[in-house]
Design a protein around this motif. Structure first.
Motif, PDB file in Angstrom:
ATOM      1  N   VAL A  73      23.719  -5.584  14.137  1.00 43.79           N
ATOM      2  CA  VAL A  73      24.489  -5.544  13.046  1.00 43.79           C
ATOM      3  C   VAL A  73      23.515  -4.692  12.093  1.00 43.79           C
ATOM      4  N   PHE A  74      23.127  -4.128  11.097  1.00 39.77           N
ATOM      5  CA  PHE A  74      22.342  -3.334  10.530  1.00 39.77           C
ATOM      6  C   PHE A  74      22.860  -3.556   9.285  1.00 39.77           C
ATOM      7  N   GLY A  75      21.774  -3.526   8.176  1.00 36.79           N
ATOM      8  CA  GLY A  75      22.187  -3.340   6.930  1.00 36.79           C
ATOM      9  C   GLY A  75      21.853  -2.350   6.641  1.00 36.79           C
ATOM     10  N   LYS A  76      22.582  -1.653   5.069  1.00 29.84           N
ATOM     11  CA  LYS A  76      22.146  -0.333   4.874  1.00 29.84           C
ATOM     12  C   LYS A  76      20.626  -0.187   4.919  1.00 29.84           C
ATOM     13  N   GLY A  77      19.934  -0.692   4.735  1.00 24.31           N
ATOM     14  CA  GLY A  77      18.333  -0.330   3.844  1.00 24.31           C
ATOM     15  C   GLY A  77      18.129  -0.532   3.140  1.00 24.31           C
ATOM     16  N   THR A  78      16.890  -0.197   2.040  1.00 25.95           N
ATOM     17  CA  THR A  78      16.012  -0.321   1.378  1.00 25.95           C
ATOM     18  C   THR A  78      15.159   0.653   1.076  1.00 25.95           C
ATOM     19  N   ARG A  79      14.788   1.844   0.376  1.00 29.74           N
ATOM     20  CA  ARG A  79      14.210   2.909   0.670  1.00 29.74           C
ATOM     21  C   ARG A  79      13.326   1.860  -0.688  1.00 29.74           C
ATOM     22  N   LEU A  80      11.888   2.082   0.335  1.00 27.10           N
ATOM     23  CA  LEU A  80      10.279   1.508  -0.292  1.00 27.10           C
ATOM     24  C   LEU A  80       9.912   2.213  -0.913  1.00 27.10           C
ATOM     25  N   SER A  81       9.384   2.814  -2.050  1.00 26.03           N
ATOM     26  CA  SER A  81       8.474   4.211  -3.071  1.00 26.03           C
ATOM     27  C   SER A  81       7.492   3.054  -3.578  1.00 26.03           C
ATOM     28  N   VAL A  82       6.032   3.475  -3.311  1.00 28.34           N
ATOM     29  CA  VAL A  82       4.952   2.476  -3.277  1.00 28.34           C
ATOM     30  C   VAL A  82       4.021   4.229  -4.697  1.00 28.34           C
ATOM     31  N   ILE A  83       3.600   3.733  -5.216  1.00 26.45           N
ATOM     32  CA  ILE A  83       3.173   4.935  -6.250  1.00 26.45           C
ATOM     33  C   ILE A  83       2.095   3.894  -6.380  1.00 26.45           C
ATOM     34  N   ALA A  84       0.960   5.525  -6.322  1.00 26.59           N
ATOM     35  CA  ALA A  84      -0.763   4.754  -6.699  1.00 26.59           C
ATOM     36  C   ALA A  84      -0.651   4.816  -8.582  1.00 26.59           C
ATOM     37  N   GLN A 111       1.346  -0.890  -0.002  1.00 28.53           N
ATOM     38  CA  GLN A 111      -0.161   0.107  -0.426  1.00 28.53           C
ATOM     39  C   GLN A 111       0.516   1.176   0.223  1.00 28.53           C
ATOM     40  N   TRP A 112       0.086   2.635  -0.276  1.00 25.59           N
ATOM     41  CA  TRP A 112       1.011   3.932  -0.482  1.00 25.59           C
ATOM     42  C   TRP A 112       1.048   4.161   1.103  1.00 25.59           C
ATOM     43  N   SER A 113       1.521   3.596   2.232  1.00 23.59           N
ATOM     44  CA  SER A 113       1.093   4.208   3.441  1.00 23.59           C
ATOM     45  C   SER A 113       2.832   3.289   3.521  1.00 23.59           C
ATOM     46  N   ASP A 114       2.768   2.061   2.884  1.00 22.95           N
ATOM     47  CA  ASP A 114       4.127   1.035   2.942  1.00 22.95           C
ATOM     48  C   ASP A 114       5.688   1.813   2.745  1.00 22.95           C
ATOM     49  N   THR A 115       5.536   2.748   2.000  1.00 23.70           N
ATOM     50  CA  THR A 115       6.523   3.709   1.684  1.00 23.70           C
ATOM     51  C   THR A 115       7.542   3.682   2.672  1.00 23.70           C
ATOM     52  N   ALA A 116       8.551   3.417   2.079  1.00 26.82           N
ATOM     53  CA  ALA A 116       9.531   3.443   3.774  1.00 26.82           C
ATOM     54  C   ALA A 116      11.200   3.218   3.668  1.00 26.82           C
ATOM     55  N   GLU A 117      11.958   2.985   5.050  1.00 25.98           N
ATOM     56  CA  GLU A 117      12.776   2.461   4.200  1.00 25.98           C
ATOM     57  C   GLU A 117      12.902   1.501   5.231  1.00 25.98           C
ATOM     58  N   TYR A 118      13.605   0.227   4.404  1.00 23.23           N
ATOM     59  CA  TYR A 118      13.515  -0.839   5.661  1.00 23.23           C
ATOM     60  C   TYR A 118      14.775  -1.763   6.086  1.00 23.23           C
ATOM     61  N   PHE A 119      15.297  -2.045   7.075  1.00 23.15           N
ATOM     62  CA  PHE A 119      16.657  -2.117   7.500  1.00 23.15           C
ATOM     63  C   PHE A 119      16.284  -4.176   8.212  1.00 23.15           C
ATOM     64  N   CYS A 120      17.610  -4.667   7.775  1.00 26.50           N
ATOM     65  CA  CYS A 120      17.169  -5.596   7.861  1.00 26.50           C
ATOM     66  C   CYS A 120      18.595  -5.857   9.131  1.00 26.50           C
ATOM     67  N   ALA A 121      18.602  -6.539  10.718  1.00 25.85           N
ATOM     68  CA  ALA A 121      19.438  -6.597  11.270  1.00 25.85           C
ATOM     69  C   ALA A 121      19.645  -7.711  11.700  1.00 25.85           C
ATOM     70  N   VAL A 122      20.595  -8.263  12.467  1.00 24.66           N
ATOM     71  CA  VAL A 122      21.181  -9.764  12.514  1.00 24.66           C
ATOM     72  C   VAL A 122      22.486  -9.497  13.929  1.00 24.66           C
ATOM     73  N   GLY A 123      21.664 -10.397  14.709  1.00 22.74           N
ATOM     74  CA  GLY A 123      21.663 -10.611  16.421  1.00 22.74           C
ATOM     75  C   GLY A 123      22.496 -12.113  16.344  1.00 22.74           C
TER      76      GLY A 123
END
Lengths: 114, 112
Positions: B101-112, B82-94
């Motif tokens: 330890v975090f990854g560099k992130g993935t920016r998600l853009s959801v367009i209508a 959904q449009w509201s899922d637009t965000a940056e997503y980080f994977c982390a491992v411990g």
């Protein structure tokens, strides 16, 4: 409070000045972490406090960086003689303990060194 | 030293499209795995986590992730964004009692 509180939310400082960033964790959380978030670089670990144990300082990038945690609660991250490359968002997180507990993050302090 | 790789820097999807964000880590022992999300202007929030048991874990807002031990992967999925899922997503491992330890992130853009 209900969450992790960080202050100030924004800080602009001149190169060479010292800055102090504050973190107030969730009450009862024994673990406290500092991370740095730079654009496109993800989260970089800085330092970790767990209870009364000696802190894990392995992530501090230089001896200009230090942190303390008083009374097992509030923590202060100090950066001395700031440099432009120190500009970033400094994040604090706390957790009930070490893994498998997830972290609760604060909103961060955006530091800009000019 | 552990490391986390997130393969996609920026993902652009249309609403209702399916999502899969990759996360691979390097660590040979038992790990705890997390996905965090950072909505615009907000702080990082826990999306889901895996410690043991069923390798398919479900999180908030319809997200799920699958731990594949043989591939050292913990990919995040959502069948319909959904449009509201637009965000940056980080994977982390411990691995346990050490900081995540975090990854560099993935920016998600959801367009209508």
């Amino acid at each position: 409070g209900a969450g992790v509180s960080q202050s100030p939310s924004n800080k602009v400082t001149e190169k060479g000045k010292d800055v102090e960033l504050r973190c107030d964790p969730i009450s009862g959380h024994t673990a406290l972490y500092w991370y740095r978030q730079s654009l496109g670089q993800g989260l970089e670990f800085l330092i970790y406090f767990q209870g009364n144990s000696a802190p894990d300082k392995s992530g501090l990038p230089s001896d200009r960086f230090s942190a303390e945690r008083t009374g097992g609660s509030v923590s202060t991250l100090t950066i001395q003689r700031t440099q432009q490359e120190d500009s970033a968002v400094y994040l604090c997180a706390s957790s009930l303990g070490t893994a498998p507990y997830g972290y609760t993050f604060g909103s961060g302090t955006r530091l800009t060194v000019v | 030293a552990q490391s986390v790789s997130q393969h996609n820097h920026h993902v652009i999807l249309s609403e209702a499209a399916s999502l899969e964000l990759g996360c691979n880590y390097s660590y040979g022992g038992t790990v705890n795995l997390f996905w965090y999300v950072q909505y615009p202007g907000q702080h990082l929030q826990l999306l889901l986590k895996y410690f043991s048991g069923d390798p398919l874990v479900k999180g908030i807002k319809g997200f799920e992730a699958e731990f594949i031990k043989s591939k050292f992967s913990f990919n995040l999925r959502k069948p319909s964004v959904q449009w509201s899922d637009t965000a940056e997503y980080f994977c982390a491992v411990g691995p346990g009692n050490t900081p995540l330890v975090f990854g560099k992130g993935t920016r998600l853009s959801v367009i209508a």
